[in-house]
Design a protein around this motif. Sequence first.
Motif, PDB file in Angstrom:
ATOM      1  N   CYS A 112       0.841  -1.201   0.000  1.00 27.71           N
ATOM      2  CA  CYS A 112       0.000   0.000   0.000  1.00 27.71           C
ATOM      3  C   CYS A 112       0.871   1.244   0.000  1.00 27.71           C
ATOM      4  CB  CYS A 112      -0.858   0.057   1.257  1.00 27.71           C
ATOM      5  SG  CYS A 112      -1.836  -1.411   1.533  1.00 27.71           S
ATOM      6  N   GLY A 117       2.916   8.800  -3.063  1.00 26.26           N
ATOM      7  CA  GLY A 117       3.280   7.528  -3.689  1.00 26.26           C
ATOM      8  C   GLY A 117       4.581   6.985  -3.120  1.00 26.26           C
ATOM      9  N   ILE A 133      -7.905  -0.094  -8.435  1.00 26.17           N
ATOM     10  CA  ILE A 133      -9.321  -0.485  -8.261  1.00 26.17           C
ATOM     11  C   ILE A 133     -10.236   0.469  -9.028  1.00 26.17           C
ATOM     12  CG2 ILE A 133      -8.971  -1.725  -6.099  1.00 26.17           C
ATOM     13  CD1 ILE A 133     -10.464   0.738  -4.759  1.00 26.17           C
ATOM     14  N   GLY A 140      -4.690   6.412   0.066  1.00 29.13           N
ATOM     15  CA  GLY A 140      -3.689   5.369   0.299  1.00 29.13           C
ATOM     16  C   GLY A 140      -4.117   4.048  -0.318  1.00 29.13           C
TER      17      GLY A 140
HETATM   18  N1  SAM Z   1       0.638  10.445  -6.996  1.00 37.24           N
HETATM   19  C1  SAM Z   1       0.097   9.181  -7.366  1.00 37.24           C
HETATM   20  C2  SAM Z   1      -0.362   9.231  -8.829  1.00 37.24           C
HETATM   21  O1  SAM Z   1      -0.783  10.306  -9.277  1.00 37.24           O
HETATM   22  O2  SAM Z   1      -0.334   8.182  -9.525  1.00 37.24           O
HETATM   23  C3  SAM Z   1      -1.092   8.831  -6.488  1.00 37.24           C
HETATM   24  C4  SAM Z   1      -0.705   8.558  -5.066  1.00 37.24           C
HETATM   25  S1  SAM Z   1      -2.076   8.161  -4.046  1.00 37.24           S
HETATM   26  C5  SAM Z   1      -2.493   9.716  -3.355  1.00 37.24           C
HETATM   27  C6  SAM Z   1      -1.359   7.319  -2.720  1.00 37.24           C
HETATM   28  C7  SAM Z   1      -1.461   5.802  -2.792  1.00 37.24           C
HETATM   29  O3  SAM Z   1      -2.806   5.413  -2.802  1.00 37.24           O
HETATM   30  C8  SAM Z   1      -0.842   5.162  -4.001  1.00 37.24           C
HETATM   31  O4  SAM Z   1       0.540   4.994  -3.834  1.00 37.24           O
HETATM   32  C9  SAM Z   1      -1.589   3.843  -4.084  1.00 37.24           C
HETATM   33  O5  SAM Z   1      -1.000   2.854  -3.268  1.00 37.24           O
HETATM   34  C10 SAM Z   1      -2.955   4.199  -3.515  1.00 37.24           C
HETATM   35  N2  SAM Z   1      -4.039   4.389  -4.507  1.00 37.24           N
HETATM   36  C11 SAM Z   1      -4.653   5.550  -4.792  1.00 37.24           C
HETATM   37  N3  SAM Z   1      -5.605   5.394  -5.707  1.00 37.24           N
HETATM   38  C12 SAM Z   1      -5.621   4.085  -6.032  1.00 37.24           C
HETATM   39  C13 SAM Z   1      -6.387   3.300  -6.942  1.00 37.24           C
HETATM   40  N4  SAM Z   1      -7.330   3.826  -7.710  1.00 37.24           N
HETATM   41  N5  SAM Z   1      -6.145   1.977  -6.990  1.00 37.24           N
HETATM   42  C14 SAM Z   1      -5.174   1.417  -6.229  1.00 37.24           C
HETATM   43  N6  SAM Z   1      -4.408   2.125  -5.362  1.00 37.24           N
HETATM   44  C15 SAM Z   1      -4.621   3.433  -5.253  1.00 37.24           C
END
Ligand code: SAM
Length: 231
Positions: A112, A117, A133, A140
């Motif tokens: 996770c 990221g 998903i 997160g």
């Molecule tokens: N900065 C990253 C990007 O734009 O691709 C997004 C980071 S997100 C705020 C933080 C974490 O949430 C990711 O590292 C991932 O593990 C998880 N996450 C967020 N959205 C997700 C999704 N739709 N499916 C799976 N994991 C997700």
Amino acid sequence: MRIEILTLFPEMCEAVLGESIVGRARAQGLVELHARNIRDYTVSKQKRVDDAPYGGGYGMVMQAQPIYDCFQALCAEWGSRPRLIYLSPQGPTLTQQKARALAALPEIALLCGHYEGVDERVLEAIVDEEISIGNYVLTGGELPALVLADCVVRLLPGVLAADEAFERESHYAGLLEHPQYTRPAVWEGRAVPEILLNGHHAKQEAWRQEQSLRRTIEKRPDLLTERSNEL
Ligand code: SAM
């Protein structure tokens, strides 16, 4: 099957994993399911697990070292290297088919991310695949990991009353499930379809199949296109 979630928020995961069908499957020993705290593996005296991104930009990035050491510790404890899946909005979207493939593996680990990221280098070094998903961004990877774990666990032998329980469900064979009804037979003037009350078993089965097709045409015609492309 063994599933381990690598996270900065293990309590968040444990709260969900102890409940309902997944909780029961764990209690019955049908699946070994744990959350491991990445922070326990940091070499930082201040217990840091993140830092500012190189080159500037918003937020914080999870550091490679605690994640790498956490996964190595897991492999050493298990005496094997599980497939490591990084939950990420950048991966292909989770499907029922993918869940079935994962349910056939003896063990998986779910990483996770949080904040902005994860340092790309640790992803390159140890991650086998990324799964999303959906096309949106969450805070997160914990909720996505729990979604994936739930979806996989209910496919394991013995978790549901009968395999038929999920073989009839939406997405198993590319169709949506037929409508479901329970007591009373009439509620607020709305009656359960007569065939389900008095029908012959074979006729009820034909009704379910027809309803399943009808709903898919009405609600998700895109699934039928996908299905015919696969045939
Ligand atoms: N900065 C990253 C990007 O734009 O691709 C997004 C980071 S997100 C705020 C933080 C974490 O949430 C990711 O590292 C991932 O593990 C998880 N996450 C967020 N959205 C997700 C999704 N739709 N499916 C799976 N994991 C997700």
